[in-house]
Structures are given as structure tokens and as C-alpha cells.
Design a protein around this motif. Structure first.
Motif, short mmCIF file in Angstrom:
data_model
loop_
_atom_site.label_atom_id
_atom_site.label_comp_id
_atom_site.label_asym_id
_atom_site.label_seq_id
_atom_site.Cartn_x
_atom_site.Cartn_y
_atom_site.Cartn_z
N ALA A 26 0.90 -1.07 0.11
CA ALA A 26 -0.09 -0.02 0.22
C ALA A 26 0.84 1.22 -0.04
CB ALA A 26 -0.78 -0.13 1.34
N ILE A 158 -5.17 -1.31 -2.40
CA ILE A 158 -5.54 -0.38 -1.24
C ILE A 158 -4.78 0.83 -1.21
CG2 ILE A 158 -5.47 -0.56 1.43
CD1 ILE A 158 -5.75 -3.36 1.46
N LEU A 162 -5.95 4.71 -0.28
CA LEU A 162 -5.77 5.47 1.33
C LEU A 162 -4.73 6.67 1.13
CD1 LEU A 162 -5.22 2.30 3.42
CD2 LEU A 162 -7.29 3.79 3.49
N ARG A 165 -2.06 7.95 4.12
CA ARG A 165 -2.43 7.40 5.21
C ARG A 165 -2.16 5.91 5.13
NH1 ARG A 165 -7.15 10.71 3.78
NH2 ARG A 165 -7.65 8.92 2.61
N ALA A 166 -1.81 5.14 3.92
CA ALA A 166 -1.40 3.85 3.87
C ALA A 166 -0.33 3.48 4.71
CB ALA A 166 -1.16 3.51 2.31
N LEU A 169 -1.28 3.38 8.40
CA LEU A 169 -1.93 2.21 8.52
C LEU A 169 -1.01 0.99 8.49
CD1 LEU A 169 -4.78 0.70 8.91
CD2 LEU A 169 -4.89 0.61 6.53
#
Length: 188
Positions: A26, A158, A162, A165-166, A169
Motif C-alpha cells: 500500500a 488499497i 488510502l 495514510r497507507a 496504516l
């Protein structure tokens, strides 16, 4: 250990690497299958070696290894996760920054080692059973290769959803894996 037990163990051991690979995928800019396979190979090779190392250590000094492996995994994963979170937060300031195309070799090795310490502990336990450690370690490594490659490709889809923010995360996932390892040690 029969075939079904070996396969269940192998795929169970690969779940930490799978979760970490999703986060790694991601954070990259549209990782190609070759990068996913490279990550899968690194994770798979290390996940093959750690039960063998654990088995050897189990033959020598199982008490010490079992006493500290959860702390080592926790510290490494929290450190790597924290680093990813910091990078993700810093990246929000510069919206023009493009995600890298691949992760550095040593970052992947460190992450793979951190997520495979539970396989080392399993290797210690297998030292006291009548199992083929080489066959079991190869099964764990192959399962990790498959799951890590798949995780990177899932992360590819994904990541764009995102954005930066991936990385945050992914860091939270790594810290969560480390905390889960520590929790499972103390809980039972």
C-alpha cells in the motif's frame, strides 16, 4: 506431523508476513508483480530459515529463546511501525511527493525477521517433536512466499484508496502485530 497439520502450521505462520506485505504494498506507487515476488521471496526465505534456526536453538538452549523471542519481535515491529507512521505523517506535509517504486532490501529483511520470530519459536518447539524440520520449514517458507506476494498485490489496490495514510496504516498494522505477539505470550 501429517500433511494437513503441516499446511495449517505453514499458512498460520505466514499470516504476520501477509499483513505486513499488505502495508508494504500500500505504501508503494503501483508495485509491479516483480516487486511483489521480490518481497515474497525475501519474506519466504527468512521464514524458511527461522524455524531451522529455532530448531537448532531448541536443541541447545530452548529456555532462553522462548523467554526473549516475543520481546525481540515486539521491539522490532514497534520500531518499524513507528518509523512508518512518522514517515506517513511527514509525507502529509508534502502532497506532491510520489510514493517509491520499491522498498529497500534491508528494510524488507528487517521486517521479515521481525514477523518471522514466531516461526523461530515454533522451530524451538518442533525440536522436541518427531518431525522433519526441513520439510516443515520449506512448507512455512513457501506459504509465506505465496501470502506475502499476494499481500503486496492486495496492498497495490488499497494504497491508492488510502494515499499517504497507507503508510500510517501499515505502521499501525506492524505495531499491532508486535503487540499481539507480546499479548499472546502473556495471555497464554
Amino acid at each position: 506431523m501429517n500433511l494437513s497439520a503441516t499446511l495449517l502450521l505453514a499458512f498460520g505462520m505466514s499470516m504476520d508476513a501477509f499483513a505486513a506485505s499488505i502495508g508494504k504494498g500500500a505504501t508503494l506507487h503501483k508495485p509491479k508483480f516483480s516487486e511483489a515476488l521480490r518481497t515474497g521471496l525475501i519474506f519466504g526465505i527468512i521464514e524458511t530459515l527461522t524455524p531451522l534456526i529455532g530448531w537448532g536453538l531448541g536443541m541447545l538452549a530452548s529456555h532462553f529463546v522462548l523467554e526473549w523471542n516475543h520481546w525481540i519481535a515486539f521491539v522490532l515491529l514497534v520500531f518499524l511501525g513507528g518509523r512508518m507512521i512518522v514517515e506517513g505523517v511527514r509525507g502529509d506535509d508534502d502532497a506532491e511527493e510520489i510514493a517509491p517504486n520499491r522498498h529497500g532490501f534491508w528494510l524488507l529483511v528487517t521486517t521479515a525477521i521481525a514477523t518471522s520470530l514466531d516461526a523461530m519459536a515454533v522451530g524451538v518447539g518442533l525440536a522436541f517433536l518427531q518431525v522433519s524440520i526441513v520439510t516443515t520449514a520449506l512448507a512455512i517458507g513457501c506459504a509465506t512466499l505465496i501470502m506475502s506476494t499476494l499481500g503486496m498485490m492486495i496492498g497495490r489496490f488499497i494504497g491508492p484508496l488510502l494515499g499517504k495514510r497507507a503508510e500510517i496504516l501499515g505502521g499501525i498494522v506492524l505495531m499491532g502485530i508486535g503487540s499481539q505477539i507480546l499479548w499472546s505470550h502473556f495471555a497464554g
